[in-house]
Scaffold this motif. Structure first.
Motif, PDB file in Angstrom:
ATOM      1  N   ALA A  24       0.845  -1.196   0.000  1.00 51.82           N
ATOM      2  CA  ALA A  24       0.000   0.000   0.000  1.00 51.82           C
ATOM      3  C   ALA A  24       0.879   1.245   0.000  1.00 51.82           C
ATOM      4  CB  ALA A  24      -0.926   0.018   1.203  1.00 51.82           C
ATOM      5  N   SER A  25       0.318   2.329  -0.519  1.00 49.79           N
ATOM      6  CA  SER A  25       0.974   3.633  -0.491  1.00 49.79           C
ATOM      7  C   SER A  25       0.278   4.495   0.562  1.00 49.79           C
ATOM      8  CB  SER A  25       0.879   4.303  -1.861  1.00 49.79           C
ATOM      9  OG  SER A  25       1.454   3.481  -2.862  1.00 49.79           O
ATOM     10  N   PHE A  26       1.070   5.315   1.282  1.00 53.19           N
ATOM     11  CA  PHE A  26       0.559   6.070   2.424  1.00 53.19           C
ATOM     12  C   PHE A  26       0.861   7.561   2.265  1.00 53.19           C
ATOM     13  CE2 PHE A  26       0.957   1.827   3.938  1.00 53.19           C
ATOM     14  CZ  PHE A  26       0.070   1.659   4.995  1.00 53.19           C
ATOM     15  N   GLY A  27      -0.116   8.391   2.645  1.00 54.13           N
ATOM     16  CA  GLY A  27       0.081   9.829   2.744  1.00 54.13           C
ATOM     17  C   GLY A  27      -0.282  10.292   4.147  1.00 54.13           C
ATOM     18  N   VAL A  28       0.566  11.132   4.767  1.00 53.94           N
ATOM     19  CA  VAL A  28       0.403  11.523   6.174  1.00 53.94           C
ATOM     20  C   VAL A  28       0.371  13.050   6.273  1.00 53.94           C
ATOM     21  CG1 VAL A  28       1.329  11.331   8.514  1.00 53.94           C
ATOM     22  CG2 VAL A  28       1.689   9.474   6.867  1.00 53.94           C
ATOM     23  N   ALA A  29      -0.562  13.560   7.080  1.00 54.22           N
ATOM     24  CA  ALA A  29      -0.639  15.003   7.329  1.00 54.22           C
ATOM     25  C   ALA A  29      -1.004  15.254   8.780  1.00 54.22           C
ATOM     26  CB  ALA A  29      -1.663  15.662   6.406  1.00 54.22           C
ATOM     27  N   GLU A  30      -0.504  16.373   9.329  1.00 57.09           N
ATOM     28  CA  GLU A  30      -0.902  16.823  10.666  1.00 57.09           C
ATOM     29  C   GLU A  30      -1.664  18.134  10.515  1.00 57.09           C
ATOM     30  OE1 GLU A  30       0.867  18.247  15.027  1.00 57.09           O
ATOM     31  OE2 GLU A  30       2.246  17.761  13.391  1.00 57.09           O
ATOM     32  N   LYS A  56       2.283   7.315  -4.389  1.00 56.75           N
ATOM     33  CA  LYS A  56       1.995   6.456  -5.545  1.00 56.75           C
ATOM     34  C   LYS A  56       2.862   6.858  -6.737  1.00 56.75           C
ATOM     35  CE  LYS A  56      -2.463   5.710  -6.179  1.00 56.75           C
ATOM     36  NZ  LYS A  56      -3.921   6.003  -6.230  1.00 56.75           N
ATOM     37  N   THR A  57       3.026   8.161  -6.925  1.00 55.69           N
ATOM     38  CA  THR A  57       3.839   8.642  -8.037  1.00 55.69           C
ATOM     39  C   THR A  57       5.302   8.265  -7.867  1.00 55.69           C
ATOM     40  OG1 THR A  57       2.321  10.517  -8.299  1.00 55.69           O
ATOM     41  CG2 THR A  57       4.474  10.707  -9.353  1.00 55.69           C
ATOM     42  N   ALA A  58       5.768   8.222  -6.609  1.00 56.25           N
ATOM     43  CA  ALA A  58       7.175   7.931  -6.323  1.00 56.25           C
ATOM     44  C   ALA A  58       7.492   6.442  -6.354  1.00 56.25           C
ATOM     45  CB  ALA A  58       7.565   8.527  -4.977  1.00 56.25           C
ATOM     46  N   GLY A  59       6.538   5.616  -6.708  1.00 56.79           N
ATOM     47  CA  GLY A  59       6.841   4.192  -6.854  1.00 56.79           C
ATOM     48  C   GLY A  59       6.010   3.241  -6.012  1.00 56.79           C
ATOM     49  N   ARG A  60       5.099   3.772  -5.177  1.00 60.42           N
ATOM     50  CA  ARG A  60       4.211   2.957  -4.349  1.00 60.42           C
ATOM     51  C   ARG A  60       4.983   2.217  -3.236  1.00 60.42           C
ATOM     52  NH1 ARG A  60       1.742   2.691  -9.462  1.00 60.42           N
ATOM     53  NH2 ARG A  60      -0.461   3.277  -9.425  1.00 60.42           N
ATOM     54  N   ASN A  61       4.194   1.559  -2.357  1.00 63.48           N
ATOM     55  CA  ASN A  61       4.748   0.807  -1.210  1.00 63.48           C
ATOM     56  C   ASN A  61       5.688   1.704  -0.407  1.00 63.48           C
ATOM     57  OD1 ASN A  61       5.211  -1.308   0.552  1.00 63.48           O
ATOM     58  ND2 ASN A  61       6.853  -2.187  -0.684  1.00 63.48           N
TER      59      ASN A  61
END
Length: 574
Positions: free
Chosen positions: A532-538, A560-565
Motif C-alpha cells: 500500500a501507499s501512504f500519505g500523512v498530514a498533521e 503512488k507517483t514515487a513508486g508505491r509501497n
C-alpha cells in the motif's frame, strides 16, 4: 493564464467519483422549471432515482409535506439575483422516506446571465440526529429543574407537567390523565386542552384507557383511522394525532401523559423517545408528590429513572452523587462508588483519555464529546458524553454533572458492511468531533490515507470475491495494528483512512511506516503479498477540514507517483 480544461469525460468522471451529491438544472426558475439536466451517482444513491428518471424532471419531485416552502422562496429570490444560495431542509427519496438535505447552489456562469444552476448537496440527517439527542439530554435536565421548581403541591406539579409536554414536543395541547373510579380524568391540561380539565373518558373505550391498561406508549398518527379512539371527544378537543405514555412508578400505573396536535402525523419517533424518557421522571415526581414529602428522595428518584449514566463529580474528580444506572453498570453498590476517585472506578487507562475534558469542565466550560467507554465485562461501548459545570453563588465551579449515553445503535449504522470499519458518514462524524477538540484545546491531530497498490489487477485476475476477502483481511490487520485511540475508516474502494487524535506528524509518520511494512510482510490467501501507499498530514493552525484532507490525499498521490509501497508526508499549507 492556462487554456480552458476541455476533457469533458474526465470532468464527468471526477464529478461521479466525489461523495457529495451533485445536481445540475437549467436556468428556468419559473414554473414548471427548472429542469434537471444532470445528476451524479452520489445523488442517485441518495435519492433512489436513476439518471433517466431524473433527467428532464423538476427538483420538485424531492419535495414533500415537511419541505420548508419559505426557504424555497428565499432560494429562488437569491438565484434570481445571481447569488449563491446555501440552505437546509427536508427532502424525500423515491421511496417516500425523508432526510435532511444541505444545499449549496450557484449560477453558471457566475459573471453573465446564468445558463445552469449547480447544486452540491449532502445528507446531514445523522448529524442532525446527533444534535437532537444532545438537545434531548438538555431537555431532560431542564425537565428535572422545572419539576423540582414546582415543589410538592400535587396540582401545581400536574400543571407543570402539562406545560412541559408542550415545550418538549411543540404540541397543540397536553394533558395529565389519571385513573379515577374506572375512568380516565383530565387532572391537568395546557395549550388547546386547557379547557378540558375535569373531562372524563371511559377506560374501556378510549385511547388513553388502552395506554393505561397496556402500560405501553402509543403513537397515534391519525385518530380517524385509530379504532381505539373516543372519536367524538377527540374531535371536540382537536386531537387528530398524538403521543401517549403511561405514568408508571413502583410498578403502579396511575395515569397517562398525552400530547396532541390538530393535524395528521404531527410527531416524530424522536418526540416519542424524549417523552417516554421524560415520563419516567414525571411519573416518579407525581408519585412522590402524592406519597412522599422528602425532597432529596424525590430528586434521587428523578435521575435514577433515566437510562443514562448521571453523576456529580467534585473538583478533586471524585464521585459525589450517582444515579442507579451507575450501580448497574459497574455492579457495585452506591456506597462503593460515591467518594472514590473517578480513576479508581474507571481504571487509569480509560481515565487518562477523558481527564482533559473533565479539567475543561472544572474550568467552567460546557463539554460535549464522544468516546469509547470501558464496561466491567470487558466490552468497549461508544458513548456520547456531556459535562455541565455547577457554579456557586459567587460564580465558582463546585464540580460538574456528567451524563453518559450509550450510542451503540447509531454507531452500528456508521459501519462499512464489507470491512466493518467506519464508513464515510461515520468518519465524517468522528473527524468533526476530533477537529473541534483539536482546535479548542490546541491538541495534535493526524490523518493517514492509504491505497492498496495495483488492486485492480487482483480483481481482474482473481475476481471481486477474492478482492473483497483481501479488503476485509487488510481492514482487520489495520484495526489490530493501530492504537485504541486511532480510527480506521474505509474511504472508498481500496482506499482507507486513519484518524489519529493526540498524534503529531512524526509519530503519525512512524505509524504509517510500521503499517506499510506490516502489509508488505503479510501473505494473503490466493494473492500473496499486498502493498500500500501512504500519505500523512498533521492539522495545522487555522487549517480547514477540507484542506487537511486535501493535503493528506496529495501526500498519498505523491507516494503512488514515487513508486508505491512507501510513505510520504504532506507539505505544509500554502
Amino acid at each position: 493564464m492556462s487554456a480552458p480544461f476541455a476533457d469533458n469525460d474526465l470532468l464527468e468522471a471526477s464529478i461521479e467519483a466525489i461523495s457529495d451529491a451533485v445536481l445540475i438544472t437549467d436556468a428556468q426558475l419559473d414554473h414548471p422549471g427548472p429542469f434537471i439536466v444532470y445528476a451524479n451517482h452520489a445523488f442517485c444513491q441518495l435519492t433512489g432515482y436513476t439518471p433517466s428518471e431524473l433527467e428532464g424532471c423538476t427538483p420538485r419531485i424531492l419535495q414533500g409535506p415537511e419541505t420548508d416552502r419559505e426557504l424555497l422562496r428565499t432560494m429562488k429570490s437569491q438565484l434570481r439575483s445571481a447569488q449563491t444560495f446555501n440552505g437546509e431542509t427536508v427532502n424525500y427519496r423515491k421511496d417516500g422516506t425523508a432526510f435532511r438535505m444541505q444545499w449549496s447552489i450557484r449560477p453558471y456562469p457566475s459573471d453573465a446571465e446564468p445558463e445552469y444552476y449547480i447544486a452540491v448537496q449532502r445528507d446531514v440527517s445523522s448529524l442532525r440526529d446527533l444534535e437532537q439527542h444532545r438537545r434531548q439530554l438538555q431537555r431532560l435536565v431542564d425537565i428535572q429543574t422545572q419539576v423540582g421548581n414546582a415543589g410538592l403541591d400535587l396540582q401545581s406539579l400536574r400543571e407543570q407537567i402539562a406545560e412541559i409536554g408542550l415545550v418538549v414536543t411543540g404540541a397543540d395541547g397536553a394533558a395529565v390523565e389519571e385513573a379515577i373510579d374506572g375512568e380516565m380524568v383530565y387532572t391537568a391540561a395546557a395549550g388547546g386542552a386547557e379547557s378540558s380539565v375535569g373531562m372524563r373518558l371511559p377506560i374501556a373505550g378510549s385511547l388513553s384507557g388502552a395506554c393505561y391498561r397496556a402500560r405501553e406508549p402509543i403513537h397515534c398518527r391519525d385518530t380517524h383511522i385509530e379504532p381505539r379512539v373516543a372519536r367524538e371527544a377527540a374531535d371536540r378537543v382537536g386531537f387528530r394525532s398524538g403521543l401517549l405514555v403511561p405514568l408508571i412508578y413502583a410498578d403502579e400505573c396511575f395515569g397517562v401523559f398525552k400530547v396532541y396536535a390538530g393535524r395528521i402525523d404531527a410527531f416524530s419517533a424522536s418526540d416519542m423517545e424524549v417523552l417516554s424518557m421524560a415520563s419516567q421522571v414525571l411519573a416518579s415526581s407525581l408519585a412522590n408528590a402524592r406519597r412522599f414529602k422528602g425532597e432529596r428522595d424525590r430528586r434521587r428518584l428523578l435521575v435514577d429513572s433515566l437510562p443514562i449514566l448521571i453523576a456529580f463529580i467534585d473538583p478533586q474528580l471524585r464521585y459525589r452523587e450517582i444515579n442507579a444506572t451507575y450501580t448497574r453498570w459497574y455492579d457495585l453498590p452506591a456506597d462503593q462508588i460515591i467518594g472514590r476517585p473517578v480513576a479508581d472506578i474507571m481504571g487509569e487507562a480509560a481515565f487518562a483519555n477523558i481527564e482533559p475534558y473533565m479539567l475543561a469542565a472544572l474550568s467552567g466550560q460546557h463539554v460535549a464529546f464522544e468516546s469509547l467507554f470501558p464496561h466491567p465485562s470487558g466490552r468497549i461501548i461508544p458513548v456520547a458524553v456531556d459535562y455541565t459545570p455547577l457554579r456557586g453563588n459567587q460564580g465558582e465551579v463546585q464540580g460538574f454533572y456528567a451524563m453518559v449515553r450509550d450510542v451503540s445503535d447509531r454507531k452500528r449504522a456508521e459501519r462499512d458492511p464489507l470491512t466493518d470499519t467506519l464508513n464515510r458518514r461515520g468518519f465524517d462524524d468522528q473527524l468533526e468531533l476530533a477537529f473541534a477538540t483539536a482546535r479548542r484545546y490546541e491538541r495534535p491531530l493526524a490523518l493517514i490515507f492509504l491505497d492498496l497498490d495495483h488492486f485492480k489487477s487482483i480483481n481482474d485476475r482473481y475476481g471481486h470475491t477474492v478482492g473483497d476477502d483481501v479488503l476485509c483481511a487488510v481492514a482487520r490487520d489495520l484495526c489490530a495494528a493501530v492504537r485504541d485511540s486511532d480510527i480506521v475508516s474505509r474511504w472508498g474502494g481500496e482506499e482507507f483512512v486513519i484518524l489519529a487524535p493526540e498524534t503529531p506528524l512524526i509519530e503519525a509518520e512512524q505509524l504509517a511506516n510500521r503499517l506499510c511494512r506490516m502489509l508488505a510482510e503479510q501473505h494473503y490467501s490466493f494473492v500473496g503479498q499486498v502493498t500500500a501507499s501512504f500519505g500523512v498530514a498533521e492539522l495545522t493552525p487555522k487549517e480547514s477540514k477540507s484542506d487537511f484532507i486535501r493535503r493528506a490525499d496529495q501526500a498519498l498521490y505523491a507516494a503512488k507517483t514515487a513508486g508505491r509501497n512507501r510513505v510520504e508526508r504532506a507539505r505544509g499549507p500554502e
